[in-house]
Design a protein around this motif. Structure first.
Motif, mmCIF file in Angstrom:
data_model
loop_
_atom_site.group_PDB
_atom_site.id
_atom_site.type_symbol
_atom_site.label_atom_id
_atom_site.label_comp_id
_atom_site.label_asym_id
_atom_site.label_seq_id
_atom_site.Cartn_x
_atom_site.Cartn_y
_atom_site.Cartn_z
ATOM 1 N N GLY A 99 23.568 -35.398 -8.851
ATOM 2 C CA GLY A 99 24.559 -35.382 -7.784
ATOM 3 C C GLY A 99 25.103 -34.015 -7.413
ATOM 4 N N ARG A 100 24.774 -32.982 -8.181
ATOM 5 C CA ARG A 100 25.253 -31.634 -7.854
ATOM 6 C C ARG A 100 24.631 -31.164 -6.536
ATOM 7 N N LYS A 101 25.442 -30.540 -5.699
ATOM 8 C CA LYS A 101 24.922 -30.000 -4.458
ATOM 9 C C LYS A 101 24.080 -28.765 -4.731
ATOM 10 N N LEU A 102 23.067 -28.581 -3.904
ATOM 11 C CA LEU A 102 22.264 -27.372 -4.002
ATOM 12 C C LEU A 102 23.024 -26.223 -3.344
ATOM 13 N N PRO A 103 23.123 -25.065 -3.996
ATOM 14 C CA PRO A 103 23.823 -23.929 -3.388
ATOM 15 C C PRO A 103 23.220 -23.564 -2.038
ATOM 16 N N LYS A 104 24.068 -23.082 -1.156
ATOM 17 C CA LYS A 104 23.627 -22.733 0.192
ATOM 18 C C LYS A 104 22.496 -21.723 0.174
ATOM 19 N N GLU A 105 22.579 -20.737 -0.724
ATOM 20 C CA GLU A 105 21.536 -19.717 -0.775
ATOM 21 C C GLU A 105 20.190 -20.302 -1.214
ATOM 22 N N LEU A 106 20.245 -21.352 -2.041
ATOM 23 C CA LEU A 106 19.012 -22.009 -2.468
ATOM 24 C C LEU A 106 18.410 -22.802 -1.317
ATOM 25 N N GLY A 166 21.271 -40.113 -6.096
ATOM 26 C CA GLY A 166 22.017 -38.880 -6.297
ATOM 27 C C GLY A 166 21.416 -37.624 -5.713
ATOM 28 N N ALA A 167 20.395 -37.741 -4.860
ATOM 29 C CA ALA A 167 19.783 -36.544 -4.287
ATOM 30 C C ALA A 167 20.670 -35.986 -3.179
ATOM 31 N N PRO A 168 21.020 -34.701 -3.221
ATOM 32 C CA PRO A 168 21.877 -34.123 -2.177
ATOM 33 C C PRO A 168 21.101 -33.661 -0.948
ATOM 34 N N ALA A 169 19.764 -33.621 -1.046
ATOM 35 C CA ALA A 169 18.947 -33.116 0.062
ATOM 36 C C ALA A 169 17.544 -33.690 -0.061
ATOM 37 N N TYR A 170 16.756 -33.461 0.960
ATOM 38 C CA TYR A 170 15.347 -33.851 0.897
ATOM 39 C C TYR A 170 14.550 -32.940 1.807
ATOM 40 N N VAL A 171 13.242 -32.994 1.666
ATOM 41 C CA VAL A 171 12.350 -32.241 2.542
ATOM 42 C C VAL A 171 11.416 -33.237 3.222
ATOM 43 N N PRO A 216 12.761 -36.130 -2.261
ATOM 44 C CA PRO A 216 14.157 -35.788 -2.549
ATOM 45 C C PRO A 216 14.207 -34.419 -3.215
ATOM 46 N N LEU A 217 15.331 -33.743 -3.069
ATOM 47 C CA LEU A 217 15.548 -32.435 -3.684
ATOM 48 C C LEU A 217 16.894 -32.453 -4.385
ATOM 49 N N GLY A 218 16.928 -31.964 -5.604
ATOM 50 C CA GLY A 218 18.205 -31.895 -6.298
ATOM 51 C C GLY A 218 18.033 -31.475 -7.746
ATOM 52 N N PHE A 219 19.158 -31.294 -8.420
ATOM 53 C CA PHE A 219 19.128 -30.951 -9.834
ATOM 54 C C PHE A 219 19.010 -32.231 -10.661
#
Length: 265
Positions: free
Chosen positions: A24-31, A74-79, A141-144
């Protein structure tokens, strides 16, 4: 594909595991920005195929999606991996491009999972711009992720036999010479480790003089996911391993049931 960090991607081939449950942690903007820039880089080299990183409501894309590894949580992003369907070789191109992206994300400790059949492409098309000629062919999905997979992931991964790979000799149709040595041996072992839909491993190899040809096992696209997309993933693995061994090469796209030929140059 021009090399940015072949050794990093080669290590990622050995490290990568499909993950669907994230912390569930957000990916940092720079990442996120770095991955988007990498998407632009690889897309510029493979006309017709592209990857788009999306941070808007990923849960809607995966809602109800199960598949071999369970639900995405819990994925904060995806591609999204997108292809121009007027290109006759678009499936292998999207698989090839997409796996470079997956390995780059893996190298940055981001969890991923190829999903080709259990997502909602109509929702993706609401969140990004897609032309009339294009189609969303797959997503990840993308995430930690936690270091150790959850119990659910372990159970479902075992049921899907996700880590079992066919022996290499069962995948090779013809040999130019035996035993396999050098970049050919390294490349084929890496290609054998490529992920595929329900771990079907549809690629077959023909060893020629100074080249390797990839073919599909048959034309049955089980689970409505083209096998040529899987073979494109194997293409990326083979090329990266060859470069890791110190060999550059070129791809030539071929007609069905052949996919492509990699020739050392």
């Amino acid at each position: 594909m021009q090399s940015l960090s072949t050794d990093k991607w080669y290590r990622a081939i050995l490290q990568r595991h499909s993950r669907r449950q994230f912390n569930g942690r957000k990916l940092p903007k720079e990442l996120i920005n770095g991955l988007s820039q990498f998407s632009d880089y690889i897309g510029a080299q493979i006309p017709g195929a592209r990857a788009v990183v999306v941070t808007e409501n990923p849960e809607k894309v995966f809602k109800g999606a199960v598949g071999s590894y369970g639900k995405v949580k819990g994925a904060p992003a995806y591609v999204a991996f997108i292809g121009d369907m007027s290109d006759p070789h678009i499936y292998e191109k999207v698989g090839y491009l997409g796996e470079y992206f997956i390995l780059e994300a893996t190298a940055q400790d981001i969890g991923t999972c190829w999903i080709g059949g259990f997502f909602k492409p109509d929702v993706v098309q609401e969140q990004i711009q897609v032309t009339d000629k294009e189609q969303v062919l797959a997503v990840s999905p993308l995430g930690f992720v936690n270091k150790e997979p959850s119990l659910e992931e372990k159970l479902l991964s075992g049921l899907a036999k996700s880590h079992k790979r066919k022996p290499l000799d069962s995948l090779i149709l013809t040999y130019a010479q035996e035993p396999l040595t050098g970049w050919v041996s390294s490349g084929l072992e890496a290609a054998r480790l490529a992920p595929s839909a329900v771990n079907r491993q549809p690629w077959r190899f023909s060893i020629e003089d100074n080249s390797v040809k990839i073919l599909i096992d048959d034309n049955r696209n089980t689970f409505h996911i083209p096998k040529r997309l899987d073979c494109g993933i194997a293409m990326a693995h083979l090329e990266i391993a060859a470069k890791h061994y110190g060999v550059q090469g070129q791809w030539e796209y071929l007609e069905n049931p052949e996919v492509a030929r990699f020739t050392a140059v």
